[in-house]
Design a protein around this motif. Sequence first.
Motif, mmCIF file in Angstrom:
data_model
loop_
_atom_site.group_PDB
_atom_site.id
_atom_site.type_symbol
_atom_site.label_atom_id
_atom_site.label_comp_id
_atom_site.label_asym_id
_atom_site.label_seq_id
_atom_site.Cartn_x
_atom_site.Cartn_y
_atom_site.Cartn_z
ATOM 1 N N VAL A 21 0.462 -32.041 -64.243
ATOM 2 C CA VAL A 21 0.969 -31.653 -62.705
ATOM 3 C C VAL A 21 1.974 -33.255 -61.497
ATOM 4 O O VAL A 21 2.689 -33.495 -61.512
ATOM 5 N N GLU A 126 2.093 -24.121 -68.334
ATOM 6 C CA GLU A 126 3.470 -25.253 -68.219
ATOM 7 C C GLU A 126 4.550 -24.533 -66.884
ATOM 8 O O GLU A 126 4.969 -25.895 -66.893
ATOM 9 N N ALA A 130 4.959 -27.148 -64.147
ATOM 10 C CA ALA A 130 6.927 -26.955 -64.063
ATOM 11 C C ALA A 130 6.964 -27.050 -62.128
ATOM 12 O O ALA A 130 7.718 -27.958 -62.233
ATOM 13 N N ARG A 131 6.790 -25.944 -62.281
ATOM 14 C CA ARG A 131 7.376 -25.663 -60.445
ATOM 15 C C ARG A 131 7.140 -26.523 -59.208
ATOM 16 O O ARG A 131 7.093 -26.949 -57.992
ATOM 17 N N ARG A 133 5.204 -29.663 -60.248
ATOM 18 C CA ARG A 133 6.367 -31.073 -60.552
ATOM 19 C C ARG A 133 6.765 -31.363 -59.494
ATOM 20 O O ARG A 133 7.926 -32.549 -59.273
ATOM 21 N N GLU A 134 7.783 -30.423 -59.813
ATOM 22 C CA GLU A 134 9.479 -30.533 -58.475
ATOM 23 C C GLU A 134 8.574 -30.857 -57.383
ATOM 24 O O GLU A 134 9.447 -30.888 -56.659
#
Length: 141
Positions: A21, A126, A130-131, A133-134
Amino acid sequence: MYDETCIFCREIAVKENAAFVYRSSNILAFMDNAPIEEGHVLVIPRNHYENIFDIDKEIYMELQLVVKRIAIAVKETLKTDGLNIGQNNGRVANQVVMHYHVHIIPRYYRKKINWERETASVDDLEIVAARIREGIKEVRL
């Protein structure tokens, strides 16, 4: 500083075998592969420090700011009611991996923690990574 016997050094810092992340020159954050709750993140220094007694002061301070940033992103992105943020020092304190790390664990009302942890699939990790990281992109400290 690298310890070839350390799974975090070998698998995370060198092989990058994780759903990340966050990455910087000093700090890495990735999904726990046996999460207590969906969104369980581990934050580690890239270099090897065994525990809070060994970690360099500047790296510790940088890591704590990353923990705060990720905690905010996890709370907002996953709509948690709260978070557990924890760090163990020594086997007697339930430190299993002897590489300094901080747990960020989402918590929800009316949902008990399942302490019988199971390994999650890389694909599932993953998706959540991804959520998060956003969400991190939106956090301003």
